[in-house]
Design an enzyme around this catalytic site. Structure first.
Site, PDB file in Angstrom:
ATOM      1  N   GLY A  82      -0.115   9.000  -0.376  1.00 27.89           N
ATOM      2  CA  GLY A  82       0.199  10.206   0.391  1.00 27.89           C
ATOM      3  C   GLY A  82       1.501  10.844  -0.024  1.00 27.89           C
ATOM      4  O   GLY A  82       1.881  10.857  -1.200  1.00 27.89           O
ATOM      5  N   LYS A 139      -4.742   2.529   8.378  1.00 28.29           N
ATOM      6  CA  LYS A 139      -3.607   1.663   8.037  1.00 28.29           C
ATOM      7  C   LYS A 139      -3.548   0.474   8.990  1.00 28.29           C
ATOM      8  O   LYS A 139      -3.375  -0.677   8.575  1.00 28.29           O
ATOM      9  CB  LYS A 139      -2.303   2.465   8.118  1.00 28.29           C
ATOM     10  CG  LYS A 139      -2.144   3.437   6.951  1.00 28.29           C
ATOM     11  CD  LYS A 139      -0.936   4.340   7.082  1.00 28.29           C
ATOM     12  CE  LYS A 139      -0.818   5.272   5.882  1.00 28.29           C
ATOM     13  NZ  LYS A 139      -2.075   5.953   5.480  1.00 28.29           N
ATOM     14  N   LYS A 150       0.868  -1.171   0.000  1.00 27.66           N
ATOM     15  CA  LYS A 150       0.000   0.000   0.000  1.00 27.66           C
ATOM     16  C   LYS A 150       0.905   1.221   0.000  1.00 27.66           C
ATOM     17  O   LYS A 150       1.891   1.267   0.768  1.00 27.66           O
ATOM     18  CB  LYS A 150      -0.890   0.014   1.245  1.00 27.66           C
ATOM     19  CG  LYS A 150      -1.542   1.375   1.565  1.00 27.66           C
ATOM     20  CD  LYS A 150      -2.479   1.841   0.486  1.00 27.66           C
ATOM     21  CE  LYS A 150      -2.891   3.306   0.598  1.00 27.66           C
ATOM     22  NZ  LYS A 150      -2.296   4.171   1.540  1.00 27.66           N
ATOM     23  N   ASP A 170      -6.336   1.856   2.278  1.00 34.38           N
ATOM     24  CA  ASP A 170      -5.682   1.004   3.273  1.00 34.38           C
ATOM     25  C   ASP A 170      -6.505  -0.257   3.515  1.00 34.38           C
ATOM     26  O   ASP A 170      -5.964  -1.366   3.594  1.00 34.38           O
ATOM     27  CB  ASP A 170      -5.506   1.775   4.593  1.00 34.38           C
ATOM     28  CG  ASP A 170      -4.568   2.963   4.439  1.00 34.38           C
ATOM     29  OD1 ASP A 170      -3.480   2.799   3.856  1.00 34.38           O
ATOM     30  OD2 ASP A 170      -4.943   4.069   4.888  1.00 34.38           O
ATOM     31  N   GLY A 217      -5.995  10.998  -2.217  1.00 34.91           N
ATOM     32  CA  GLY A 217      -6.818  12.104  -1.763  1.00 34.91           C
ATOM     33  C   GLY A 217      -6.563  13.481  -2.366  1.00 34.91           C
ATOM     34  O   GLY A 217      -7.477  14.080  -2.962  1.00 34.91           O
TER      35      GLY A 217
END
Lengths: 287, 287, 287, 287, 287, 287
Positions: free
Chosen positions: D34, D245, D31, D186, D67
């Protein structure tokens, strides 16, 4: 078991193993018919040997004939068999009778006999899967629906052999237009042997092999090249019923079968002796 | 092509594709005989459809009958056919004649006709590879060599189907001791269908299906459970030649075949309609 | 079902089976876009047909376009689309928007629509697995990031098709240095069809095919060789949006696709009619 | 190379080989999102490591988030992003924009970056092949099209991995009725890891792991059981972005993934260090 | 682990992965003997590395020598070893002793040591499966049963390697008539490497490689073509025990092995460094 | 060949084929040693028979002993062999000598002899691939490194047999900690036979089998159950060298080998007679 007997049997086995190795995964085509077929016990022993060979990875394809039964059925149905130079004059009705007897009687009897010996036989005619394709045999006399094998489509034989079956083939062929033809079983056997790249073609008959003098078995010829066999045919030394047998062998040799054997079907286990011992019997024809 | 015609054809195709998917890799067993077999053109269309289905991965196994030809040959050979309650009294000679006609004539004719349509058919009797094992049919009257199928050994069918062949089966069976038996073709078809886990058993006859009133085609029953069919048998609504056909279906259903169809072999492409459209025809029997 | 209807449906099925056999295991590449894409019901029928074809072993690869949506999004983001000779002038931001709309919207919508019909679609752009490699399209006017497909790497298509997925390809390509290019969907479809050795390339549009006179549908040309199609292009008979479609077909034919079809996507089930009946529709281009 | 350096490198290699053996033929799910995604060089090193691992038989599946880009595009299209408890309120138009950005932009950028490093990546959304199936996330506030992954259909992942591709998954899911859902990346990663029985789930973030005191990196917890991690969640020690997460890891562990790692994506080659040395980094969560 | 250490280890791993990929599924032949064999710890580390390499798909074949032990056993049995130009004069009894020591002692000790490290080793002499076929070495002095390898039959090596075993080969060969020959282990290793198309032949000795000046390690030659190596042999720069090692490499190169390495077996993990880092050590001989 | 001889040979062959079928694909384990090993001609015939059997799909695994040669070599090296109750007291040096002689001399001689007969033999000790795992044999007297086989790891045997090799096993075993143990060859053979599920264990010795009265060969027992054999052991009827042979057989039977044979190795072709004729020789022990 005496000590001598033990030693002899051991010797036979040691001699056979390399042949079993050599022929493992290969096939032999056996032509069989005439008087040999009439001795039920002899036939049973022979078919049993083919079944045993299939157990050890040597597959057999059987091609049979069937003259006398066809003639008999024709007579029962009110027709007189007519033969010209050893070939049956075959009109449409004769063809129907011949097919009915060969496929519906003789072939099924052999299939049953093999299965009774523990084998798994499947009967075929040359029509099944288009196995034998023939054209009309040309010649001075019109023999009607007598054909000559032009092509063999061996896929069905390979399918059956790979699955462990023993194919039994009746000498009926199909024409390019769907006609039915009567073909000589010896010739058919030669073509079948070549089509499956048989290790050997074995033609069983009721004589010891090719004799220089028909009346003297001591004149047996044990090995011949194709050229020598052809010469004997040309010289007329080979006569009568032996002619198509030798021709079938010559065809097979010409198309790549390494060894063809004309052997005496009256000797019990003749095929085992031929295949698995150093001592060949009968006459061998090679390239 | 008119627009309406295009639309209809497109609709037919869109409807057929899920069925083609469903039956892909599966097989149908088709029983076929009697008067349907006598119309050469109808037969050609039907066999062609089976060949086409084999092209798209739907394999067929054909089981045929053959009453009239056997009787005819018996008469030609000077014997009078004798039938008790629809079953042929079968002595040894009758058996030999029946086998000869079924295996040596009818079966070979169907094989040839399929091959003429571009298929690859192989004829079998129940003796080949021990396909059909029967025992003597017991009953109030001794019918001789009339048998009931006890066991099917479908390996040979699977071998042939896997290799792309269309097996054509004659209703001759072998006994535990090697005897030959005459078996009913409808029954044999039911057992064959079950042995290969056929997607469908399709029995072609010359009526539209099961009729509540034999003389009125509008009384066609389009679907029945096995229990309902048994009731119709018990009540005598199902008569004559339809009896063994329904029994063959009931056998097949009992042994796991999901759908059995009694359909009118006189309708061209009847099998395609049955298999590939939402509109079933004839009578369907299910568990 | 009336008797006539039964006969017609049977006829349609019998006609379709050889085509189903012929294309079994093969694939068709379908180019699809423009106004056809706007009719939700038409689209659903078409995608359902592709799913049905995949069930019977005929796999489809879909290539789509998407002009109007890109222009709309550009305007929403405050940019005025600029088109030169039918090609979008593509600066870096336009490229980003085009990719976002083609890959993130249109492609995903088609994937969803196929999955709703029971299929299993996977969306791809030419970047995925390096599927479409392009170089900058050269010409009198600098069109920015407009590219020409130079190479197709079909492994990912083969992987997906072999696993039963329907790939849906957006006309975005990658440059040798990792740049992003906008490529013409018709051209991309032609190259994709050739790369997977498609049995057919089918280009759906909203006209019946190539018309000698655009205003007269009766002037439809039903079949053309590549040379004849090239001549029609050279003569200006083929105009506007049909030009890249024909060029895509010519590319495909030149690279080995045997048959390309320009058909009317507004006809329900047009692809089934084209693939599975003797009656072709639209215009076929062959070598 | 100094002697000390040789010795150290040899030691590193000898230590790595058993891990390479252990994970050979296995897969890791990574994963990634960000701020790590924003450093182009860091990203390139990380993706290169995944490509290298794929060379030695350790396959990777990447799940990404996104995001900030979605919010940016929303604003450009005149819509104000709205977030409730860390979850984006998602109406139909927001969903369309999110999908467009995630699938049409971010996913494609990662695919390109991997391919530039010599790998072969294929982008997927949860719609492709129905990979991620979600239902509407229930809760006190109606978040619109925010979903929770209910089922993963990993066939497409297996197909791609078996063929040597690196799947890159965008966190978009499909509903039972074909709806589109926004899902937390996540959580999606945890479910994906479990669905392919990944050897490890590695969650890259921009902190060293779970810290007992967020402001003090020396309070790093190097290993936790699932129960201990749950307790830290319950106690509020784990805060903000770390919450999903850890939840993703707990999901994965509950569904059978043996080891989940929260590691610092800012450390170059963090994944290699984690996988191939005795020295773990970050926080490991196990059953 | 310090940050610097982490970075260095990560770097080593990233560097090693492409080599692991390159040699995956390949094999290396390692010649090993003399003084290296006498340091138990060094030997354990080396054998452990071979076991680890086998775990990641790089298989090893070991060829060993054994001079001193043979001489020692000869003396214990009351015979004085006799050496002419570095070759042992070998009468029948010496041959029996040499075989006994090489096959029954040294080979078994190496096999055991590998198995103790977790590997699965199988000892072989050149007699096993007729692996090494030799003829008497001709020359000015009759050396008795000293042979030259004429042919390698690598099937047994392939069988063992494919099944995951590490073959350990003693330098005993068989003659065309069944004689036993003593062969030089360096030569044997070269031929073995070529016979299995080894990715590399690695010859471990107790010097750093080929030195231009034997007494000065700074004169190490790091790479040579075969022609250059031959020149150094001809010029006498290569002396004594290094001569057969270089000849073995030249043989291997001539027969298709791309890279041969003469490296210092006293460096721990020398083989890992050679195989998996950019920094080669010792002398490499290539075509 | 006389007619009688032909008939007898044919009979022998027909009798052998079912056995060849039965044992095809199976294996026999042969224990062999002592005086039989000393007659070169007898040995050659026996090994040749094993090679022939391997040709027809019956694989052999040979286990050998070797007492006298070890004692001789010990004496040459100045040590006096010490035997307690038939077991050699084995200190470390004795173990080294025994291994050297068994593995480096006797085993290699048998391997060579088989290869001279056209076979492909590979020598193994129990150390190779960890084949035989033993623990120290406990008892009233400390025999040193005499071990008892605890576990057989037959993978290497299966690998070699599947690839067509004849494994030849020396009775040396490895301990759990890497120690070397001397194990009884008869016991080892019993365990090896069981580990590969041998069709038969054949133990060759220089007596005709189990005799009720050792001095009278007419008291040969031709068949025994395991229980009966145990009783004869308990009663002391079985004495001396025959004791471990019978114990090896009992072990094998207990672990699932159906038939064990104690036969006279001095009879030429004894193994062929035993395997391929109805006439068993020697003593058979069954469950």
């Amino acid at each position: 078991m005496t000590e001598k007997s033990v030693r002899e049997r051991a010797q036979t086995l040691a001699e056979a193993l390399p042949y079993l190795h050599k022929y493992h995964g290969g096939s032999v085509t056996v032509k069989y018919g005439g008087s040999v077929m009439l001795d039920a016990e002899l036939q049973a022993v022979m078919l049993r040997d083919l079944v045993l060979l299939s157990y050890v990875g040597i597959s057999a394809i059987l091609v049979h004939g069937g003259g006398p039964e066809i003639s008999e059925m024709m007579r029962r149905l009110g027709r007189e068999p007519q033969v010209v130079e050893g070939l049956r004059v075959t009109d449409a009705e004769t063809m129907r009778i011949a097919q009915m007897v060969l496929v519906g009687r003789i072939n099924q009897d052999i299939v049953s006999a093999i299965n009774q010996q523990g084998g798994r036989a499947v009967g075929l005619s040359g029509k099944d899967a288009g196995l034998l394709v023939a054209s009309k045999k040309e010649g001075p006399v019109d023999l009607g629906l007598v054909g000559e094998v032009e092509e063999v489509r061996p896929e069905i034989l390979r399918t059956l052999v790979a699955a462990g079956y023993i194919p039994v083939v009746a000498p009926i062929a199909v024409g390019r237009k769907g006609e039915t033809f009567n073909v000589n079983a010896d010739h058919a056997a030669g073509r079948v042997a070549a089509s499956v790249k048989a290790a050997k073609l074995i033609v069983l008959s009721d004589v010891p092999g090719i004799l220089r003098d028909r009346r003297d078995e001591s004149t047996l010829v044990s090995a011949l090249t194709a050229a020598q066999a052809q010469a004997l045919l040309d010289e007329g030394v080979i006569e009568q019923g032996m002619i198509p047998k030798v021709q079938g062998c010559l065809d097979a040799v010409r198309l790549g079968v390494e060894r063809c054997h004309l052997i005496d079907g009256r000797v019990p286990h003749a095929i085992l002796i031929e295949l698995l011992t150093d001592a060949g019997i009968g006459t061998m024809i090679t390239a």
